[in-house]
Design a protein around this motif. Structure first.
Motif, PDB file in Angstrom:
ATOM      1  N   ILE A  81       0.847  -1.194   0.000  1.00 52.51           N
ATOM      2  CA  ILE A  81       0.000   0.000   0.000  1.00 52.51           C
ATOM      3  C   ILE A  81       0.879   1.240   0.000  1.00 52.51           C
ATOM      4  O   ILE A  81       1.813   1.349   0.805  1.00 52.51           O
ATOM      5  CB  ILE A  81      -0.930   0.020   1.238  1.00 52.51           C
ATOM      6  N   ASP A  82       0.578   2.167  -0.852  1.00 53.79           N
ATOM      7  CA  ASP A  82       1.340   3.409  -0.952  1.00 53.79           C
ATOM      8  C   ASP A  82       0.753   4.433   0.015  1.00 53.79           C
ATOM      9  O   ASP A  82      -0.156   5.187  -0.328  1.00 53.79           O
ATOM     10  CB  ASP A  82       1.301   3.939  -2.388  1.00 53.79           C
ATOM     11  N   ASP A  83       1.247   4.433   1.253  1.00 56.60           N
ATOM     12  CA  ASP A  83       0.749   5.364   2.263  1.00 56.60           C
ATOM     13  C   ASP A  83       1.788   5.512   3.353  1.00 56.60           C
ATOM     14  O   ASP A  83       2.745   4.725   3.448  1.00 56.60           O
ATOM     15  CB  ASP A  83      -0.571   4.871   2.851  1.00 56.60           C
ATOM     16  N   ASP A  84       1.584   6.509   4.218  1.00 60.80           N
ATOM     17  CA  ASP A  84       2.483   6.770   5.332  1.00 60.80           C
ATOM     18  C   ASP A  84       2.412   5.617   6.337  1.00 60.80           C
ATOM     19  O   ASP A  84       1.328   5.093   6.637  1.00 60.80           O
ATOM     20  CB  ASP A  84       2.075   8.086   6.008  1.00 60.80           C
ATOM     21  N   LEU A  85       3.561   5.237   6.885  1.00 62.64           N
ATOM     22  CA  LEU A  85       3.596   4.089   7.799  1.00 62.64           C
ATOM     23  C   LEU A  85       2.827   4.345   9.087  1.00 62.64           C
ATOM     24  O   LEU A  85       2.305   3.404   9.690  1.00 62.64           O
ATOM     25  CB  LEU A  85       5.056   3.725   8.113  1.00 62.64           C
ATOM     26  N   GLN A  86       2.755   5.594   9.537  1.00 64.39           N
ATOM     27  CA  GLN A  86       1.975   5.876  10.732  1.00 64.39           C
ATOM     28  C   GLN A  86       0.482   5.629  10.472  1.00 64.39           C
ATOM     29  O   GLN A  86      -0.232   5.118  11.336  1.00 64.39           O
ATOM     30  CB  GLN A  86       2.203   7.317  11.197  1.00 64.39           C
ATOM     31  N   ARG A  87       0.005   5.982   9.292  1.00 65.16           N
ATOM     32  CA  ARG A  87      -1.387   5.683   8.948  1.00 65.16           C
ATOM     33  C   ARG A  87      -1.603   4.171   8.846  1.00 65.16           C
ATOM     34  O   ARG A  87      -2.628   3.651   9.294  1.00 65.16           O
ATOM     35  CB  ARG A  87      -1.763   6.381   7.642  1.00 65.16           C
ATOM     36  N   LEU A  88      -0.632   3.486   8.275  1.00 62.45           N
ATOM     37  CA  LEU A  88      -0.733   2.037   8.199  1.00 62.45           C
ATOM     38  C   LEU A  88      -0.688   1.409   9.595  1.00 62.45           C
ATOM     39  O   LEU A  88      -1.318   0.372   9.834  1.00 62.45           O
ATOM     40  CB  LEU A  88       0.382   1.472   7.326  1.00 62.45           C
ATOM     41  N   ASN A  89       0.036   2.027  10.510  1.00 60.98           N
ATOM     42  CA  ASN A  89       0.075   1.526  11.882  1.00 60.98           C
ATOM     43  C   ASN A  89      -1.307   1.616  12.522  1.00 60.98           C
ATOM     44  O   ASN A  89      -1.714   0.734  13.281  1.00 60.98           O
ATOM     45  CB  ASN A  89       1.099   2.310  12.704  1.00 60.98           C
TER      46      ASN A  89
END
Length: 254
Positions: free
Chosen positions: A173-181
């Protein structure tokens, strides 16, 4: 259960809730604690899974800002995590007890390795993100199936489930890791919750243990959401690996 054991379980729940929210390896704290006080392995695993559900929900709430705008993604990934968790929970219940005793040490070692390799995984994720075009909001085609397989792992045992989820979503997924967290906390809550429902119906649950872990995990999740990002990464990883080694020793000794 002695007062000292009650306190130990609650504190383990606090630690697990904090670690699960920030990284995802809290079972490596609670599981060996339960083994140390004499809870049978499968009962410990089942009770721990149920007890960590409120903490996972608390952690997801703590990351609500990062979760903004991810509901379409959740619609694709949550069912995959839930279906996988059902399979994992059923496997735990239908496979012989000896299978659990043989598999869990391997899973503990795997969890420790994933913790140690976390920085390299993160670096590979960053390189992969820089090299590829933007993926769909829910990720590449293989992201939901791999989330489902991670749910199987979470329903069966779950240590380092969060790290595996971050690796899968970070690459797919192309997104910020904090959002993925934040999404990781939602998917972990779903996996623990669904497997917990299965265990409530058909498994031997130690409800006092589950309650004590839940109390600690809810508090720990809020600590993790508020302060966890300030912890030195190397120190946190070293602590988790140490706990994993203790878990492995306690399991094999038992």
């Amino acid at each position: 259960m002695s007062p000292a054991e009650v306190v130990a379980i609650i504190l383990a729940g606090v630690a697990a809730g904090t670690i699960n929210t920030v990284v995802g390896s809290g079972t490596l704290v609670t599981f060996p604690t339960l083994l140390a006080i004499g809870v049978p392995p499968v009962t410990a695993n089942v009770s721990n899974s149920i007890g960590l559900v409120p903490g996972s929900i608390s952690g997801a709430i703590g990351y609500r800002r990062e979760l903004a705008g991810q509901w379409r993604r959740a619609v694709r990934l949550v069912p995959a995590s839930a279906a996988g968790a059902v399979v994992g929970a059923v496997l735990l219940l239908v496979l012989p007890a000896g299978a659990f005793s043989a598999i869990v040490p391997v899973l503990i070692v795997l969890g420790c390795l994933l913790v140690v390799l976390g920085p390299r995984i993160s670096a590979a994720v960053a390189r992969r993100r820089a090299e590829r075009a933007a993926a769909p909001d829910h990720g590449t085609w293989w992201t939901p199936p791999l989330v489902g397989l991670t749910g199987v792992y979470g329903g069966y045992f779950g240590a380092a489930q969060g790290i595996i989820l971050l690796a899968v979503m970070g690459i797919g997924i192309d997104d910020d890791l904090q959002r993925l967290n934040g999404m990781k906390n939602v998917l972990g809550a779903v996996a623990n919750g669904v497997s917990g429902l299965v265990f409530i119906v058909v498994a031997d649950v130690d409800w006092l243990v589950a309650l004590l872990i839940a109390i600690g995990a809810v508090v720990g999740a809020q600590i993790g959401a508020a302060y966890g990002r300030r912890l030195p990464d190397a120190a946190l990883r070293a602590f988790i690996v140490l706990v994993g080694v203790v878990a492995l020793a306690a399991f094999l000794r038992g």
